[in-house]
Design an enzyme around this catalytic site. Structure first.
Site, short mmCIF file in Angstrom:
data_model
loop_
_atom_site.label_atom_id
_atom_site.label_comp_id
_atom_site.label_asym_id
_atom_site.label_seq_id
_atom_site.Cartn_x
_atom_site.Cartn_y
_atom_site.Cartn_z
N TRP A 167 0.80 -1.23 0.00
CA TRP A 167 0.00 0.00 0.00
C TRP A 167 0.83 1.28 0.00
CZ3 TRP A 167 1.41 2.57 4.33
CH2 TRP A 167 1.82 1.82 5.44
N ASN A 168 2.14 1.18 0.23
CA ASN A 168 2.92 2.43 0.24
C ASN A 168 3.41 2.72 -1.19
OD1 ASN A 168 4.78 0.22 0.35
ND2 ASN A 168 6.40 1.65 0.83
N GLY A 223 -7.82 -8.53 -1.20
CA GLY A 223 -7.02 -8.85 -0.02
C GLY A 223 -6.23 -10.12 -0.21
N GLY A 243 6.02 -6.73 -0.66
CA GLY A 243 5.27 -6.69 0.59
C GLY A 243 6.14 -7.14 1.74
N GLU A 266 10.24 -8.68 -3.35
CA GLU A 266 10.81 -7.42 -2.84
C GLU A 266 10.17 -7.20 -1.48
OE1 GLU A 266 13.00 -5.32 -4.24
OE2 GLU A 266 12.98 -5.82 -6.37
N LEU A 267 10.93 -7.44 -0.41
CA LEU A 267 10.30 -7.49 0.92
C LEU A 267 10.76 -6.33 1.81
CD1 LEU A 267 10.62 -11.36 1.25
CD2 LEU A 267 8.76 -10.04 0.24
N GLU A 401 10.66 -4.81 11.56
CA GLU A 401 10.31 -3.66 10.71
C GLU A 401 9.04 -3.02 11.26
OE1 GLU A 401 8.60 -4.35 6.81
OE2 GLU A 401 9.89 -2.78 5.98
P1 NAD Z 1 1.78 -7.24 3.05
O1 NAD Z 1 2.83 -8.27 2.93
O2 NAD Z 1 0.87 -7.29 4.21
O3 NAD Z 1 0.85 -7.26 1.75
C1 NAD Z 1 1.36 -7.07 0.45
C2 NAD Z 1 0.33 -7.52 -0.57
O4 NAD Z 1 0.13 -8.93 -0.44
C3 NAD Z 1 -1.04 -6.90 -0.43
O5 NAD Z 1 -1.57 -6.65 -1.71
C4 NAD Z 1 -1.85 -7.99 0.27
O6 NAD Z 1 -3.24 -7.90 0.01
C5 NAD Z 1 -1.26 -9.23 -0.37
N1 NAD Z 1 -1.40 -10.48 0.41
C6 NAD Z 1 -1.64 -10.62 1.73
N2 NAD Z 1 -1.65 -11.95 2.06
C7 NAD Z 1 -1.38 -12.63 0.92
C8 NAD Z 1 -1.24 -14.01 0.61
N3 NAD Z 1 -1.33 -14.95 1.55
N4 NAD Z 1 -0.98 -14.37 -0.67
C9 NAD Z 1 -0.83 -13.42 -1.63
N5 NAD Z 1 -0.96 -12.09 -1.40
C10 NAD Z 1 -1.23 -11.70 -0.14
O7 NAD Z 1 2.54 -5.83 2.97
P2 NAD Z 1 1.92 -4.39 3.11
O8 NAD Z 1 1.57 -4.14 4.54
O9 NAD Z 1 0.90 -4.15 2.05
O10 NAD Z 1 3.19 -3.48 2.71
C11 NAD Z 1 4.22 -3.20 3.59
C12 NAD Z 1 5.40 -4.12 3.39
O11 NAD Z 1 5.86 -4.05 2.05
C13 NAD Z 1 6.59 -3.73 4.24
O12 NAD Z 1 7.17 -4.89 4.79
C14 NAD Z 1 7.52 -3.06 3.25
O13 NAD Z 1 8.87 -3.05 3.65
C15 NAD Z 1 7.27 -3.87 2.03
N6 NAD Z 1 7.71 -3.15 0.84
C16 NAD Z 1 8.83 -3.58 0.18
C17 NAD Z 1 9.30 -2.88 -0.92
C18 NAD Z 1 10.54 -3.32 -1.66
O14 NAD Z 1 10.73 -2.89 -2.80
N7 NAD Z 1 11.41 -4.13 -1.08
C19 NAD Z 1 8.62 -1.75 -1.38
C20 NAD Z 1 7.48 -1.35 -0.67
C21 NAD Z 1 7.03 -2.06 0.42
#
Ligand code: NAD
Length: 500
Positions: A167-168, A223, A243, A266-267, A401
């Site tokens: 979401w960011n 979701g 994510g 990309e985590l 984090e």
């Molecule tokens: P999240 O992992 O909660 O969710 C990411 C995405 O995955 C969302 O679209 C969510 O709906 C989906 N999702 C959730 N459960 C799932 C599943 N079981 N299977 C498939 N998809 C699923 O992350 P968030 O809260 O949306 O974002 C924040 C995180 O993202 C932070 O950890 C941040 O560091 C990371 N991030 C990483 C980068 C990068 O380039 N390394 C860039 C931006 C954000």
């Protein structure tokens, strides 16, 4: 600045499938709130597994039966170039939506995220990527005859790709993957986060206007269930996930049941920022504050672990706190704001839980830690920029984090100790170094177990360079040829030429 109400009246909130905005099969509705005051801004239907599977079947038909993958790469690049232009033409609209949805400062969206998204599309249309075919010739022997073997290595698309977004910075991060994915001739289903889908959802209209064939780009916000359906769908040939580490791991496991190609992950991060005693102190103070408090700390590369050389630690901290106290917390549309609201109450409370745990585990709260008071701030998801001094490196706020405006600090005595402390984390995304001694900076950069290091700056990125991490921060790199390689597969054709 555009009028927010007018922008919201024009926003497309349906799913985008097969070149049209369509109703969801799902019944669950999600209402998005403005992070600055928690008033509703838009409502959309959460995509479910049926929506995802339908979108994948459309993307698959577009891949196998449509024109996209058969076009010359130049033709695809022209369409992506038009998309870049349209993103720029609509920059105020998209920046306002992004800012209203995520709470990121409007000026950062208008001058940063949106033009950068257009730039990402443009970058992949430059001629250098159109010549990826490799050709080799070698003399050989076959069935006792001399041959001249001509080998051609082409890069072919994978097929349907599934792109799952956090979401960011949704629009900018989506552009990192959509542009290379489409350039290589793939079709895709992108699943934006249910917390911040609005800017990405507008790309459907932009794609149509640019002439992208229908079915090539499909957008289904949803979701976890929608994300899981995308990963599990056997017609999807590549999964790109951005994510958190926890979901990233579960996707890795799920992915292995379905396809041999691993997911591109990309985590998260827990970036160290090392300040040496020879740093330009004024610049470093501003840089450190920017590195953690920009976007309210809601960034994977947020410099959330500050390590300062012992000799300058008291003075540096004094100046840092003084500087942080001058930062204005305000509505994301206030041109004077430095810090806006966090995305929503759920996330705000999650960050506040970390602050409570930091206090409970004995970290010293140096500044911040509270919701700021004020007539216009009470209704929003604002949080003061927070700094903790940490004695025990085992505590939660130092290891996990937080993804919020919370900085943890420690001091170090030697370069070797700084490196050990910086690498003492499960994550390995990025690091920052502040020093006037560039030889030392290079030595330290080499010793850091991360994918990216910034010296005397933060998040300055040439699009040719890789963006990605190691360890729990992921396994791939966005950017340049690195991501084009993920979105394509090599094919070797060897032709024997016999002398007459
Ligand atoms: P999240 O992992 O909660 O969710 C990411 C995405 O995955 C969302 O679209 C969510 O709906 C989906 N999702 C959730 N459960 C799932 C599943 N079981 N299977 C498939 N998809 C699923 O992350 P968030 O809260 O949306 O974002 C924040 C995180 O993202 C932070 O950890 C941040 O560091 C990371 N991030 C990483 C980068 C990068 O380039 N390394 C860039 C931006 C954000």
């Amino acid at each position: 600045m555009l009028d927010a109400k007018e922008v919201l009246s024009k926003v497309r909130c349906d799913h985008f499938v097969d070149g049209e905005y369509v109703k969801s099969y799902g019944t669950k509705e999600e209402t998005l709130l403005n992070p600055a005051n928690n008033e509703p801004i838009a409502t959309f239907k959460l995509g479910n597994a049926k929506d995802i599977n339908h979108a994948v079947s459309i993307a698959s038909a577009a891949f196998h039966n449509g024109p996209w993958r058969h076009m010359e790469i130049e033709e695809r690049a022209q369409i992506l170039y038009k998309m870049a232009g349209l993103i720029n033409d609509n920059s105020e609209f998209l920046a306002m939506l992004e800012s209203l949805n995520v709470g990121k400062l409007y000026k950062a969206c208008l001058h940063g995220d949106v033009p950068r998204a257009a730039e990402n599309f443009k970058f992949f249309t430059t001629p250098r990527w159109r010549h990826m075919t490799e050709r080799y010739r070698m003399g050989s022997n076959f069935l006792g005859r001399s041959i001249d073997a001509e080998s051609i290595v082409d890069r072919e698309p994978l097929g349907v790709c599934g792109i799952i977004k956090p979401w960011n910075s949704p629009l900018m991060l989506a552009s990192w993957y959509l542009a290379p994915c489409l350039l290589m001739g793939n079709t895709c289903v992108i699943k934006p986060s249910p917390w911040a889908p609005l800017s990405i959802m507008q790309l459907g209209e932009i794609a149509n206007e640019a002439g992208l064939p229908s079915g090539v780009l499909n957008i289904v916000p949803g979701g976890a269930d929608a994300g899981q359906a995308l990963v599990k769908n056997q017609d999807v040939r590549g999964i790109v996930f951005t994510g958190g580490d926890k979901i990233g791991r579960s996707i890795q496991i799920e992915n292995a049941q379905v396809r041999r190609k691993g997911p591109h992950l990309e985590l998260g991060g827990k970036a160290p920022t090392i300040v040496f005693d020879d740093a330009d102190m004024n610049l470093a103070v501003e840089g450190v504050a920017h590195g953690i408090f920009r976007s309210q700390g809601q960034s994977c590369i947020a410099g959330s672990r500050l390590l300062v050389e012992e000799k300058i630690y008291p003075e540096f901290m004094r100046r840092l706190v003084e500087y942080v106290k001058t930062l204005k917390i305000s509505d994301q549309f206030d041109p004077a704001a430095h810090i806006g609201p966090l995305i929503n109450r759920t996330h705000l409370q999650r960050v506040e839980d970390y602050i409570k745990s930091g206090i409970k585990e004995g970290a010293r709260l140096v500044c911040g830690g509270k919701r700021p008071q004020g007539e216009n701030l009470d209704r929003g998801n604002f949080l003061e920029p927070t700094i903790f001094e940490v004695n025990k490196p085992s505590i939660k706020i130092y290891r996990e984090e937080i993804f919020g405006p919370v900085l943890t600090t420690r001091s170090f005595k030697t370069v070797e100790q700084a490196v050990l402390m910086a690498n003492d984390t499960d994550y390995g995304l990025s690091a920052n170094i502040w020093t006037e001694d560039l030889e030392k900076a290079k030595r330290v950069a080499k010793a850091l177990d991360v994918g990216m290091v910034w010296v005397n700056c933060y998040f300055v990125r040439d699009l040719n360079t890789p963006f990605g991490g190691r360890k729990c921060s992921g396994n791939g790199s966005a950017g340049g040829r690195y991501i084009l390689e993920y979105f394509s597969q090599p094919k070797m054709t060897c032709i024997a030429h016999y002398s007459k």
